[in-house]
Scaffold this motif. Structure first.
Motif, mmCIF file in Angstrom:
data_model
loop_
_atom_site.group_PDB
_atom_site.id
_atom_site.type_symbol
_atom_site.label_atom_id
_atom_site.label_comp_id
_atom_site.label_asym_id
_atom_site.label_seq_id
_atom_site.Cartn_x
_atom_site.Cartn_y
_atom_site.Cartn_z
ATOM 1 N N ARG A 39 -5.742 -0.446 -6.596
ATOM 2 C CA ARG A 39 -6.843 0.348 -6.048
ATOM 3 C C ARG A 39 -6.359 1.790 -5.939
ATOM 4 O O ARG A 39 -5.160 2.041 -5.841
ATOM 5 C CB ARG A 39 -7.257 -0.140 -4.649
ATOM 6 N N ALA A 40 -7.300 2.731 -5.912
ATOM 7 C CA ALA A 40 -6.951 4.148 -5.768
ATOM 8 C C ALA A 40 -7.887 4.808 -4.765
ATOM 9 O O ALA A 40 -9.109 4.679 -4.880
ATOM 10 C CB ALA A 40 -7.044 4.868 -7.115
ATOM 11 N N ALA A 41 -7.319 5.498 -3.781
ATOM 12 C CA ALA A 41 -8.097 6.252 -2.798
ATOM 13 C C ALA A 41 -7.615 7.693 -2.785
ATOM 14 O O ALA A 41 -6.412 7.951 -2.696
ATOM 15 C CB ALA A 41 -7.969 5.640 -1.407
ATOM 16 N N LEU A 42 -8.562 8.620 -2.892
ATOM 17 C CA LEU A 42 -8.251 10.050 -2.903
ATOM 18 C C LEU A 42 -8.842 10.696 -1.665
ATOM 19 O O LEU A 42 -10.051 10.689 -1.466
ATOM 20 C CB LEU A 42 -8.825 10.714 -4.161
ATOM 21 N N LEU A 43 -7.983 11.271 -0.828
ATOM 22 C CA LEU A 43 -8.425 11.982 0.365
ATOM 23 C C LEU A 43 -8.312 13.480 0.113
ATOM 24 O O LEU A 43 -7.245 13.968 -0.287
ATOM 25 C CB LEU A 43 -7.581 11.609 1.581
ATOM 26 N N ASN A 44 -9.413 14.200 0.317
ATOM 27 C CA ASN A 44 -9.434 15.651 0.156
ATOM 28 C C ASN A 44 -8.851 16.052 -1.193
ATOM 29 O O ASN A 44 -8.015 16.944 -1.297
ATOM 30 C CB ASN A 44 -8.690 16.336 1.298
ATOM 31 N N GLY A 45 -9.326 15.375 -2.219
ATOM 32 C CA GLY A 45 -8.866 15.668 -3.571
ATOM 33 C C GLY A 45 -9.644 16.807 -4.203
ATOM 34 O O GLY A 45 -10.832 16.998 -3.939
ATOM 35 N N LYS B 265 9.749 -2.215 -7.275
ATOM 36 C CA LYS B 265 9.273 -3.473 -7.851
ATOM 37 C C LYS B 265 8.042 -4.000 -7.096
ATOM 38 O O LYS B 265 8.008 -5.141 -6.627
ATOM 39 C CB LYS B 265 10.385 -4.521 -7.839
ATOM 40 N N ILE B 266 7.024 -3.137 -6.990
ATOM 41 C CA ILE B 266 5.862 -3.501 -6.170
ATOM 42 C C ILE B 266 4.531 -3.471 -6.926
ATOM 43 O O ILE B 266 3.496 -3.720 -6.323
ATOM 44 C CB ILE B 266 5.740 -2.588 -4.936
ATOM 45 N N GLY B 267 4.515 -3.167 -8.234
ATOM 46 C CA GLY B 267 3.221 -3.096 -8.901
ATOM 47 C C GLY B 267 2.642 -4.468 -9.181
ATOM 48 O O GLY B 267 3.388 -5.443 -9.291
ATOM 49 N N PRO B 268 1.294 -4.583 -9.302
ATOM 50 C CA PRO B 268 0.299 -3.530 -9.061
ATOM 51 C C PRO B 268 0.133 -3.250 -7.569
ATOM 52 O O PRO B 268 0.276 -4.156 -6.745
ATOM 53 C CB PRO B 268 -0.984 -4.086 -9.677
ATOM 54 N N VAL B 269 -0.174 -2.007 -7.243
ATOM 55 C CA VAL B 269 -0.173 -1.562 -5.857
ATOM 56 C C VAL B 269 -1.418 -0.725 -5.568
ATOM 57 O O VAL B 269 -1.935 -0.041 -6.458
ATOM 58 C CB VAL B 269 1.110 -0.748 -5.568
ATOM 59 N N SER B 270 -1.907 -0.804 -4.345
ATOM 60 C CA SER B 270 -2.976 0.082 -3.883
ATOM 61 C C SER B 270 -2.352 1.402 -3.463
ATOM 62 O O SER B 270 -1.356 1.410 -2.728
ATOM 63 C CB SER B 270 -3.722 -0.556 -2.706
ATOM 64 N N ILE B 271 -2.934 2.522 -3.917
ATOM 65 C CA ILE B 271 -2.356 3.839 -3.663
ATOM 66 C C ILE B 271 -3.411 4.739 -3.038
ATOM 67 O O ILE B 271 -4.520 4.856 -3.557
ATOM 68 C CB ILE B 271 -1.847 4.486 -4.968
ATOM 69 N N ALA B 272 -3.052 5.373 -1.931
ATOM 70 C CA ALA B 272 -3.904 6.379 -1.304
ATOM 71 C C ALA B 272 -3.136 7.694 -1.263
ATOM 72 O O ALA B 272 -1.980 7.728 -0.823
ATOM 73 C CB ALA B 272 -4.302 5.963 0.110
ATOM 74 N N GLY B 273 -3.768 8.764 -1.731
ATOM 75 C CA GLY B 273 -3.113 10.059 -1.746
ATOM 76 C C GLY B 273 -3.985 11.127 -1.122
ATOM 77 O O GLY B 273 -5.206 11.100 -1.264
ATOM 78 N N VAL C 158 0.868 -1.182 0.000
ATOM 79 C CA VAL C 158 0.000 0.000 0.000
ATOM 80 C C VAL C 158 0.902 1.228 0.000
ATOM 81 O O VAL C 158 1.729 1.383 0.910
ATOM 82 C CB VAL C 158 -0.932 0.035 1.222
ATOM 83 N N LEU C 159 0.752 2.083 -0.998
ATOM 84 C CA LEU C 159 1.529 3.318 -1.074
ATOM 85 C C LEU C 159 0.692 4.483 -0.558
ATOM 86 O O LEU C 159 -0.494 4.599 -0.882
ATOM 87 C CB LEU C 159 1.923 3.625 -2.513
ATOM 88 N N LEU C 160 1.319 5.370 0.218
ATOM 89 C CA LEU C 160 0.651 6.538 0.779
ATOM 90 C C LEU C 160 1.386 7.798 0.328
ATOM 91 O O LEU C 160 2.600 7.915 0.517
ATOM 92 C CB LEU C 160 0.633 6.461 2.310
ATOM 93 N N LEU C 161 0.638 8.739 -0.260
ATOM 94 C CA LEU C 161 1.209 9.982 -0.781
ATOM 95 C C LEU C 161 0.607 11.175 -0.042
ATOM 96 O O LEU C 161 -0.609 11.343 -0.023
ATOM 97 C CB LEU C 161 0.908 10.131 -2.277
ATOM 98 N N HIS C 162 1.460 12.005 0.534
ATOM 99 C CA HIS C 162 0.995 13.153 1.318
ATOM 100 C C HIS C 162 0.694 14.353 0.426
ATOM 101 O O HIS C 162 0.857 14.312 -0.801
ATOM 102 C CB HIS C 162 2.033 13.520 2.385
#
Length: 270
Positions: free
Chosen positions: A116-122, A87-95, A26-30
């Motif tokens: 998967r894709a999750a958008l917080l306060n996009g 080397k982690i794809g496919p990956v769930s990403i939340a930004g 799971v990748l998290l982007l600030h």
């Protein structure tokens, strides 16, 4: 989490991340001006069942900047380089915020690498007045005239939880590299429409979360994004503003767990 620094496989530039846990990645982007530590509440809980990787965006924390004048697609390309390097794809990403723009752009540009894709306060298709305001703020930041109090007053209320989160965020904003901040904010200011007409191409499980008190990343924006995605869902968290992952950490983590439990496109077809 201890920060790790690696070199990107394509550009050779340094990027920093905090990692904990094992399992599906799971990748998290600030957001702009923040750093990977902004995801600590979610990373702590999700790491019990997932491999959680919280990135420092370019020009933030320990990550080298992208060139001045870079636009949103350049940040999407940077993320592609990161995922290939790890080397982690496919990956769930939340930004969150700027991270949400990058997440959406990546899900559209690289569907085969997005579980998967999750958008917080996009943000999504600002109106003319909102766009003019954020472009003006970007110009002030590039000129070294940005202030901390205006965004902090907009992002936080007066509760004890908000005040504690506000102090954390204020510290990160003071630490961020001014040029990296200016580049990212300018891309953020112009990026809300970059991929807007392609949201219907997103084929993975999609979640959009915001607070009902966020005047710039509004519930209407989240609903509009989710409505364009075949497997899209919008959630509004009552009584919170822009930094919902810090002011409502348990609620956000619960929604992210539900999102992570949803089947990927390949699982749904099997």
């Amino acid at each position: 989490m201890t920060s790790t620094i690696l070199q990107l496989s394509e550009t050779g530039q340094a990027f920093a991340f905090r990692e904990r846990g094992q399992g599906a990645p799971v990748l998290l982007l600030h957001g702009v001006g923040m750093q990977s530590a902004a995801w600590d509440p979610q990373a702590e809980e999700l790491s019990h069942t997932y491999r959680v990787i919280a990135l420092d965006l370019p020009g933030h924390g320990g990550s080298a900047p992208v060139p001045a004048g870079s636009e949103l697609p350049d940040f999407v390309s940077w993320l592609h380089d990161v995922i290939r390097t790890l080397k982690i794809g496919p990956v769930s990403i939340a930004g969150h915020s700027m991270g949400a723009l990058i997440t959406a752009g990546f899900a559209i540009s690289h569907p085969e690498m997005t579980a998967r894709a999750a958008l917080l306060n996009g943000v999504f298709c600002r109106d003319a007045a909102a766009r003019a305001g954020v472009v003006a703020r970007a110009a002030d930041i590039r000129a070294g005239k940005g202030d901390l109090e205006t965004p902090l007053a907009r992002w936080f209320g007066d509760s004890a939880t908000d005040i504690s989160a506000r102090n954390l965020v204020a510290g990160w904003l003071r630490e961020v590299d001014p040029s990296g901040y200016a580049t990212a904010y300018s891309a953020f200011a112009r990026g809300d429409a970059t991929y807007a007409d392609r949201f219907s191409e997103i084929a993975c499980s999609f979640l959009a979360i915001t607070g009902d008190g966020d005047p710039n990343s509004t519930p209407a924006m989240s609903q509009a994004m989710a409505a364009q995605v075949q497997d899209g869902r919008a959630v509004t968290i009552t009584g919170h503003r822009h930094m919902v992952n810090l002011t409502a950490p348990d609620l956000v983590t619960s929604h992210l767990r539900d999102w992570l439990n949803s089947p990927t496109q390949l699982e749904a077809l099997s």
